[in-house]
Design a protein around this motif. Structure first.
Motif, PDB file in Angstrom:
ATOM      1  N   VAL A 130       0.868  -1.176   0.000  1.00 25.56           N
ATOM      2  CA  VAL A 130       0.000   0.000   0.000  1.00 25.56           C
ATOM      3  C   VAL A 130       0.907   1.229   0.000  1.00 25.56           C
ATOM      4  N   ASP A 131       0.546   2.256  -0.755  1.00 20.62           N
ATOM      5  CA  ASP A 131       1.277   3.521  -0.733  1.00 20.62           C
ATOM      6  C   ASP A 131       0.650   4.402   0.349  1.00 20.62           C
ATOM      7  N   PRO A 132       1.420   4.791   1.377  1.00 20.30           N
ATOM      8  CA  PRO A 132       0.848   5.626   2.445  1.00 20.30           C
ATOM      9  C   PRO A 132       0.184   6.896   1.913  1.00 20.30           C
ATOM     10  N   GLU A 133       0.671   7.397   0.786  1.00 21.46           N
ATOM     11  CA  GLU A 133       0.049   8.604   0.209  1.00 21.46           C
ATOM     12  C   GLU A 133      -1.380   8.321  -0.281  1.00 21.46           C
ATOM     13  N   ASP A 134      -1.624   7.080  -0.703  1.00 18.43           N
ATOM     14  CA  ASP A 134      -2.993   6.695  -1.081  1.00 18.43           C
ATOM     15  C   ASP A 134      -3.906   6.721   0.148  1.00 18.43           C
ATOM     16  N   VAL A 135      -3.344   6.350   1.294  1.00 20.44           N
ATOM     17  CA  VAL A 135      -4.118   6.389   2.539  1.00 20.44           C
ATOM     18  C   VAL A 135      -4.492   7.841   2.827  1.00 20.44           C
ATOM     19  N   ARG A 136      -3.495   8.719   2.741  1.00 22.63           N
ATOM     20  CA  ARG A 136      -3.731  10.134   3.024  1.00 22.63           C
ATOM     21  C   ARG A 136      -4.837  10.687   2.133  1.00 22.63           C
ATOM     22  N   ARG A 137      -4.774  10.348   0.850  1.00 23.98           N
ATOM     23  CA  ARG A 137      -5.768  10.851  -0.104  1.00 23.98           C
ATOM     24  C   ARG A 137      -7.170  10.295   0.139  1.00 23.98           C
ATOM     25  N   ALA A 138      -7.241   9.087   0.730  1.00 20.70           N
ATOM     26  CA  ALA A 138      -8.556   8.445   0.925  1.00 20.70           C
ATOM     27  C   ALA A 138      -9.291   8.984   2.152  1.00 20.70           C
ATOM     28  N   ILE A 139      -8.563   9.670   3.046  1.00 23.28           N
ATOM     29  CA  ILE A 139      -9.168  10.156   4.295  1.00 23.28           C
ATOM     30  C   ILE A 139     -10.184  11.272   4.020  1.00 23.28           C
ATOM     31  N   THR A 140     -11.331  11.163   4.690  1.00 20.36           N
ATOM     32  CA  THR A 140     -12.331  12.236   4.606  1.00 20.36           C
ATOM     33  C   THR A 140     -12.656  12.698   6.031  1.00 20.36           C
ATOM     34  N   GLU A 141     -13.500  13.692   6.134  1.00 24.02           N
ATOM     35  CA  GLU A 141     -13.932  14.185   7.444  1.00 24.02           C
ATOM     36  C   GLU A 141     -14.661  13.103   8.234  1.00 24.02           C
ATOM     37  N   LYS A 142     -15.177  12.120   7.516  1.00 19.39           N
ATOM     38  CA  LYS A 142     -16.006  11.082   8.133  1.00 19.39           C
ATOM     39  C   LYS A 142     -15.242   9.782   8.405  1.00 19.39           C
ATOM     40  N   THR A 143     -13.928   9.781   8.163  1.00 19.71           N
ATOM     41  CA  THR A 143     -13.160   8.543   8.336  1.00 19.71           C
ATOM     42  C   THR A 143     -12.962   8.243   9.830  1.00 19.71           C
ATOM     43  N   ILE A 144     -13.337   7.029  10.245  1.00 18.87           N
ATOM     44  CA  ILE A 144     -13.187   6.652  11.655  1.00 18.87           C
ATOM     45  C   ILE A 144     -12.188   5.513  11.861  1.00 18.87           C
ATOM     46  N   LEU A 145     -11.834   4.794  10.800  1.00 20.63           N
ATOM     47  CA  LEU A 145     -10.884   3.688  10.953  1.00 20.63           C
ATOM     48  C   LEU A 145     -10.094   3.441   9.671  1.00 20.63           C
ATOM     49  N   ILE A 146      -8.791   3.156   9.881  1.00 22.36           N
ATOM     50  CA  ILE A 146      -7.932   2.695   8.780  1.00 22.36           C
ATOM     51  C   ILE A 146      -7.409   1.331   9.225  1.00 22.36           C
ATOM     52  N   SER A 147      -7.542   0.320   8.369  1.00 18.81           N
ATOM     53  CA  SER A 147      -7.054  -1.015   8.716  1.00 18.81           C
ATOM     54  C   SER A 147      -6.158  -1.539   7.604  1.00 18.81           C
ATOM     55  N   VAL A 148      -4.871  -1.689   7.924  1.00 15.20           N
ATOM     56  CA  VAL A 148      -3.898  -2.239   6.967  1.00 15.20           C
ATOM     57  C   VAL A 148      -3.050  -3.257   7.711  1.00 15.20           C
ATOM     58  N   MET A 149      -2.955  -4.464   7.158  1.00 13.52           N
ATOM     59  CA  MET A 149      -2.276  -5.558   7.856  1.00 13.52           C
ATOM     60  C   MET A 149      -0.766  -5.346   7.919  1.00 13.52           C
ATOM     61  N   HIS A 150      -0.127  -5.953   8.924  1.00 13.03           N
ATOM     62  CA  HIS A 150       1.322  -5.825   9.066  1.00 13.03           C
ATOM     63  C   HIS A 150       2.029  -6.649   7.987  1.00 13.03           C
ATOM     64  N   ALA A 151       1.640  -7.919   7.841  1.00 15.03           N
ATOM     65  CA  ALA A 151       2.206  -8.748   6.769  1.00 15.03           C
ATOM     66  C   ALA A 151       1.095  -9.581   6.161  1.00 15.03           C
ATOM     67  N   ASN A 152       1.173  -9.747   4.850  1.00 15.75           N
ATOM     68  CA  ASN A 152       0.144 -10.511   4.157  1.00 15.75           C
ATOM     69  C   ASN A 152       0.381 -12.010   4.282  1.00 15.75           C
ATOM     70  N   ASN A 153      -0.681 -12.738   4.607  1.00 17.87           N
ATOM     71  CA  ASN A 153      -0.569 -14.185   4.824  1.00 17.87           C
ATOM     72  C   ASN A 153      -0.358 -14.962   3.530  1.00 17.87           C
ATOM     73  N   GLU A 154      -0.802 -14.410   2.401  1.00 17.07           N
ATOM     74  CA  GLU A 154      -0.652 -15.153   1.140  1.00 17.07           C
ATOM     75  C   GLU A 154       0.713 -14.939   0.513  1.00 17.07           C
ATOM     76  N   ILE A 155       1.096 -13.678   0.303  1.00 17.17           N
ATOM     77  CA  ILE A 155       2.327 -13.418  -0.446  1.00 17.17           C
ATOM     78  C   ILE A 155       3.472 -12.916   0.436  1.00 17.17           C
ATOM     79  N   GLY A 156       3.219 -12.727   1.726  1.00 17.96           N
ATOM     80  CA  GLY A 156       4.304 -12.424   2.666  1.00 17.96           C
ATOM     81  C   GLY A 156       4.776 -10.987   2.713  1.00 17.96           C
ATOM     82  N   THR A 157       4.171 -10.115   1.917  1.00 14.88           N
ATOM     83  CA  THR A 157       4.612  -8.713   1.855  1.00 14.88           C
ATOM     84  C   THR A 157       4.322  -7.958   3.153  1.00 14.88           C
TER      85      THR A 157
END
Ligand SMILES: *Cc1c(COP(=O)(O)O)cnc(C)c1O
Length: 385
Positions: A130-157
């Motif tokens: 995930v690009d952190p800048e995409d997170v920043r751009r997705a935030i709105t006044e109504k955003t209450i939660l951001i959920s991004v996993m630490h490591a992916n179980n399928e591909i290990g990223t």
């Protein structure tokens, strides 16, 4: 004598460590009390639970009161998403989750969408980041939660969670990370990740199945998910799983003690396996991030072959691996993670995951490689071996 089987599916689950079993056994016998009871039977069980909570809290750099025990990673993820959504409805109705989250997060988000919440699915790049800048751009006044996993179980990223958490904190938004694949496998505290909520599960770190935790940073508002008694500071009703909790803490303690050595050892073994795959097989594409990845995790795709056939061929030789993720191994749909990284069509059906762990040896890696080369050679049309 039966040939020794080789287990290379540690991301799906891990065997219980004998020391963990030994720590749990008294809780199936003498220490049977209900931790909520005031008598000596209850107090003894209660003390075992609190000792476990203290250990796990210390490993996460948390206060004991910030740990809530759950029935596993799935419940922790459900609790985080639904708890924040229903606990902060007057603040907003918008949640941001990555497209490569575990089903426990994605399906919770889909459920909330049906309940009237709005969900933004964050895209990932070709390595699954995930690009952190995409997170920043997705935030709105109504955003209450951001959920991004630490490591992916399928591909290990690994995801840039600390950067994402910093953005969330700057904006006063709650940040949840599913750390089920990393807790006990990589060194970190909740503060290192800038996380308000962290999910972990015992059975991915040589502990028992059916027990997990949700770290809830002090001051984070969550609506309870299970209603009933007053356990866990009224945040999660139900009599505590005393043996499971005691086993979880023991497993985490052992994992932390072994961590630096295991990290190094598994990285060397993984590189050996990966090198072997690239050198001895044609039409291979390694998936996930080349450097920012889990130490014992190999994921690749083979062109012109069905992964299912390779898995079964290896299983006949006593070698266990996975096709994509264990959760979707019976469904014929392409995994959401492989779709999100834009895996080319010719590779979609030929994806395999090998995950190494505490019992894995160099001999096992070499034996698995030899078997893999043989099975692929047998299944592939002559021209493309
Ligand atoms: C295994 C896993 C889960 C689910 O945990 P359970 O304890 O099996 O419910 C959630 N997230 C990730 C990343 C996992 O690997």
């Amino acid at each position: 004598m039966e040939k020794e089987r080789i287990y290379l599916d540690y991301a799906a689950t891990t065997p219980l460590d004998p020391q963990v079993l030994a720590a749990m056994l008294p809780c199936f016998g003498r220490v049977f009390g209900n931790p909520a009871s005031l008598h000596a039977f209850g107090q003894e069980a209660g003390m075992a639970v609190e000792a476990a909570r203290n250990k796990l809290a210390a490993l996460l750099g948390a206060a004991p009161a910030e740990i809530v025990f759950t029935s596993g990673g799935t419940e922790s993820d459900n609790f985080a998403l639904k708890g924040v959504a229903y606990g902060n409805r007057e603040k907003g109705d918008h949640l941001i989750v990555s497209a490569v989250e575990h089903h426990a997060v994605l399906e919770s988000a889909r459920f909330l969408e049906k309940e009237g919440f709005r969900i933004t699915l964050l895209p990932v790049d070709g390595t699954g980041r995930v690009d952190p800048e995409d997170v920043r751009r997705a935030i709105t006044e109504k955003t209450i939660l951001i959920s991004v996993m630490h490591a992916n179980n399928e591909i290990g990223t690994l995801q840039p969670v600390a950067a994402i958490g910093a953005i969330a904190r700057e904006r006063g938004i709650c940040f949840h990370t599913d750390a089920v694949q990393t807790f006990g496998h990589l060194p970190f505290t909740a503060a290192d990740l800038n996380a308000d909520l962290v999910s972990a599960s015992a059975h991915k770190l040589y502990g028992p199945k059916g027990v997990g935790l949700l770290y809830i940073r002090k001051g984070t508002r969550l609506a309870p998910f299970l209603h009933g008694g007053e356990q866990e500071g009224r945040r999660r009703a139900s009599t505590l799983n005393v043996p499971g909790i005691v086993g979880f803490a023991k497993a985490a303690e052992l994992a932390a003690a072994e961590l630096p050595g295991e990290l190094e050892r598994l990285t060397v073994l993984r590189d050996r396996f990966q090198r072997g795959v690239l050198e001895r097989l044609a039409g291979v594409r390694l998936n996930g991030h080349p450097a920012e990845r889990l130490p014992g995790h190999i994921h690749f795709s083979l062109s012109g072959i069905e992964a299912e056939g390779v898995l079964l061929g290896l299983d006949m030789q006593g070698i266990a691996c996975a096709t994509g993720s264990a959760c979707s191994s019976t469904s014929m749909e392409a995994s959401h993670v492989l779709s999100a990284i834009g895996l080319p069509r010719e590779f979609l059906r030929g994806s395999l995951r090998f995950t190494l762990g505490r019992q894995t040896t160099e001999e096992e890696v070499d034996a698995a490689l030899a078997a893999l080369v043989q099975v692929v050679g047998r299944l592939r049309p002559r021209a493309s071996r």
